[in-house]
Design a protein around this motif. Structure first.
Motif, short mmCIF file in Angstrom:
data_model
loop_
_atom_site.label_atom_id
_atom_site.label_comp_id
_atom_site.label_asym_id
_atom_site.label_seq_id
_atom_site.Cartn_x
_atom_site.Cartn_y
_atom_site.Cartn_z
N THR A 139 61.36 27.97 40.21
CA THR A 139 62.60 28.40 39.57
C THR A 139 62.40 28.70 38.09
N HIS A 140 61.19 28.49 37.60
CA HIS A 140 60.86 28.74 36.19
C HIS A 140 59.52 29.47 36.13
N PRO A 141 59.51 30.76 36.44
CA PRO A 141 58.25 31.52 36.57
C PRO A 141 57.35 31.45 35.33
N ARG A 142 57.95 31.26 34.15
CA ARG A 142 57.11 31.17 32.96
C ARG A 142 56.12 30.02 33.03
N GLN A 143 56.48 29.00 33.82
CA GLN A 143 55.60 27.84 33.93
C GLN A 143 54.27 28.20 34.60
N PHE A 144 54.27 29.22 35.44
CA PHE A 144 53.01 29.66 36.04
C PHE A 144 52.02 30.09 34.96
N LEU A 145 52.51 30.68 33.89
CA LEU A 145 51.65 31.07 32.78
C LEU A 145 51.22 29.85 31.98
N ARG A 146 52.15 28.94 31.72
CA ARG A 146 51.79 27.73 30.99
C ARG A 146 50.73 26.94 31.75
N SER A 147 50.75 27.03 33.06
CA SER A 147 49.84 26.25 33.89
C SER A 147 48.55 27.02 34.20
N TRP A 148 48.17 27.93 33.33
CA TRP A 148 46.95 28.72 33.56
C TRP A 148 45.73 27.84 33.80
N TYR A 149 45.65 26.71 33.13
CA TYR A 149 44.49 25.81 33.25
C TYR A 149 44.39 25.23 34.67
N VAL A 150 45.56 25.01 35.30
CA VAL A 150 45.56 24.48 36.67
C VAL A 150 44.86 25.45 37.61
N TRP A 151 45.18 26.74 37.46
CA TRP A 151 44.57 27.74 38.35
C TRP A 151 43.09 27.91 37.99
N PHE A 152 42.75 27.84 36.71
CA PHE A 152 41.35 27.94 36.30
C PHE A 152 40.53 26.78 36.86
N PHE A 153 41.12 25.61 36.94
CA PHE A 153 40.40 24.44 37.42
C PHE A 153 40.09 24.52 38.91
N GLN A 154 40.64 25.52 39.60
CA GLN A 154 40.33 25.68 41.01
C GLN A 154 38.97 26.36 41.24
N LEU A 155 38.29 26.77 40.17
CA LEU A 155 37.03 27.51 40.27
C LEU A 155 35.86 26.54 40.16
N PRO A 156 35.26 26.14 41.27
CA PRO A 156 34.18 25.16 41.23
C PRO A 156 33.00 25.68 40.41
N GLY A 157 32.40 24.80 39.66
CA GLY A 157 31.25 25.16 38.85
C GLY A 157 31.65 25.71 37.51
N LEU A 158 32.37 26.82 37.49
CA LEU A 158 32.79 27.43 36.23
C LEU A 158 33.71 26.49 35.47
N ALA A 159 34.65 25.86 36.17
CA ALA A 159 35.57 24.95 35.50
C ALA A 159 34.83 23.76 34.89
N GLU A 160 33.90 23.18 35.64
CA GLU A 160 33.13 22.04 35.13
C GLU A 160 32.32 22.43 33.89
N ARG A 161 31.66 23.58 33.96
CA ARG A 161 30.84 24.02 32.81
C ARG A 161 31.71 24.29 31.59
N THR A 162 32.86 24.89 31.81
CA THR A 162 33.74 25.21 30.69
C THR A 162 34.30 23.94 30.07
N LEU A 163 34.68 22.98 30.89
CA LEU A 163 35.21 21.73 30.36
C LEU A 163 34.17 21.01 29.51
N ARG A 164 32.91 21.05 29.92
CA ARG A 164 31.85 20.34 29.19
C ARG A 164 31.31 21.14 27.99
N ARG A 165 31.61 22.40 27.93
CA ARG A 165 31.00 23.27 26.93
C ARG A 165 31.32 22.81 25.51
N GLU A 166 30.32 22.89 24.64
CA GLU A 166 30.45 22.53 23.21
C GLU A 166 31.09 21.16 23.05
#
Length: 295
Positions: A139-166
């Motif tokens: 009921t609040h479509p803008r939240q899908f954009l705010r939750s971009w990190y949730v969808w990014f975290f669904q990518l195995p490998g890439l998400a782990e590397r990005t979280l640990r980066r720098e």
């Protein structure tokens, strides 16, 4: 007054917990992401002054607590942890009462615990995540954009590397986005990064999101868009607290939060606070929490 760490066995895990106070009421304080048990120190000290013993565990998979042996990081597992921890602490330390205080994933754990055993906690205080989030987001479509990190975290490998980066620079990025006016201490961010450097914390923290999204996606495919009223009601008196400037979850998602409860509930919005409201404005949050738990 104690102010130390110890290990508590519950639900098949050895939880390392931080403890403040020696009161006869237990306040079980559950942290969120990306964070650790130390995030609860500002509230825990104030709860201790108000007559509670505040116990803040590192959640399953986080730092010294270690990973779940069954690889289960679902909301139900988190709720079962909370119930089991409270059971063990009340049994061994003889508290008269137990309340649950949860922030972010700790809030999710709180909603789950209240549904698993409505009699375990006399009060439920949650911060920064509303009940029925998976349905309210529609009921609040803008939240899908705010939750971009949730969808990014669904990518195995890439998400782990990005979280640990720098050296976990993403943690600082998220803190700055979610609480843009919070001038957090260097020691606090370093503590959290050290927790994420420990063991498989980074991997486990992402499993929380994957095991949250996968059932939602499956249910969406089977049954279509979820209805908030289909969720089981919460029969524990509740206080739901939101930061007015939260950049992670919009305050508008809390408008119907009280409707998730069969028991008495109210929603409070904290001005000049973002997602980490309990660390940004601990006096205000603690006053609301202690007043509610004293009713």
């Amino acid at each position: 007054m104690t102010d130390d760490e110890r290990t508590v066995e519950a639900n098949g895990l050895d939880f390392v917990v931080r403890e403040h106070g020696d009161g006869d009421r237990l306040a079980l304080c559950l942290h969120g992401f990306p964070d650790d048990a130390g995030s609860m120190d500002p509230l825990a000290k104030r709860l201790a002054d108000a007559g509670f013993t505040a116990v803040a565990p590192y959640l399953r998979g986080y730092g010294p607590t270690g990973e779940a042996p069954d690889s289960d990081y679902s909301a139900r597992a988190l709720g079962a942890d909370a119930v089991a921890l409270a059971d063990r602490l009340v049994e061994t330390d003889g508290y008269d009462d137990a309340v649950l205080v949860g922030h972010d994933w700790g809030a999710v754990a709180g909603y789950s615990a209240a549904r698993i055993d409505p009699d375990r906690f006399s009060k439920l205080v949650t911060m920064a995540v509303p009940p029925r989030f998976g349905a309210e987001i529609w009921t609040h479509p803008r939240q899908f954009l705010r939750s971009w990190y949730v969808w990014f975290f669904q990518l195995p490998g890439l998400a782990e590397r990005t979280l640990r980066r720098e050296d976990f620079a993403m943690i600082e990025l998220l803190w700055n986005l979610w609480s843009p006016d919070w001038d957090y201490a260097d020691e606090r961010i370093e503590s959290v990064k050290q927790t994420f450097r420990t063991g498989d914390t980074a991997d486990a923290s992402l499993q929380y999101y994957r095991q949250f999204v996968n059932p939602l996606a499956s249910d969406l495919l089977r049954n279509g868009r979820p209805d908030p009223d289909d969720a089981s009601p919460i029969d524990v008196p509740g206080l739901v607290i939101a930061g007015a400037d939260d950049g992670c979850i919009g305050p508008e998602l809390f408008e119907n939060a009280a409707g998730a409860f069969d028991a008495d509930a109210r929603v409070v919005r904290i001005r000049d606070a973002g997602h980490f409201l309990h660390q940004e404005r601990p006096d205000v949050v603690a006053d609301e929490l202690i007043q509610f738990c004293s009713l």
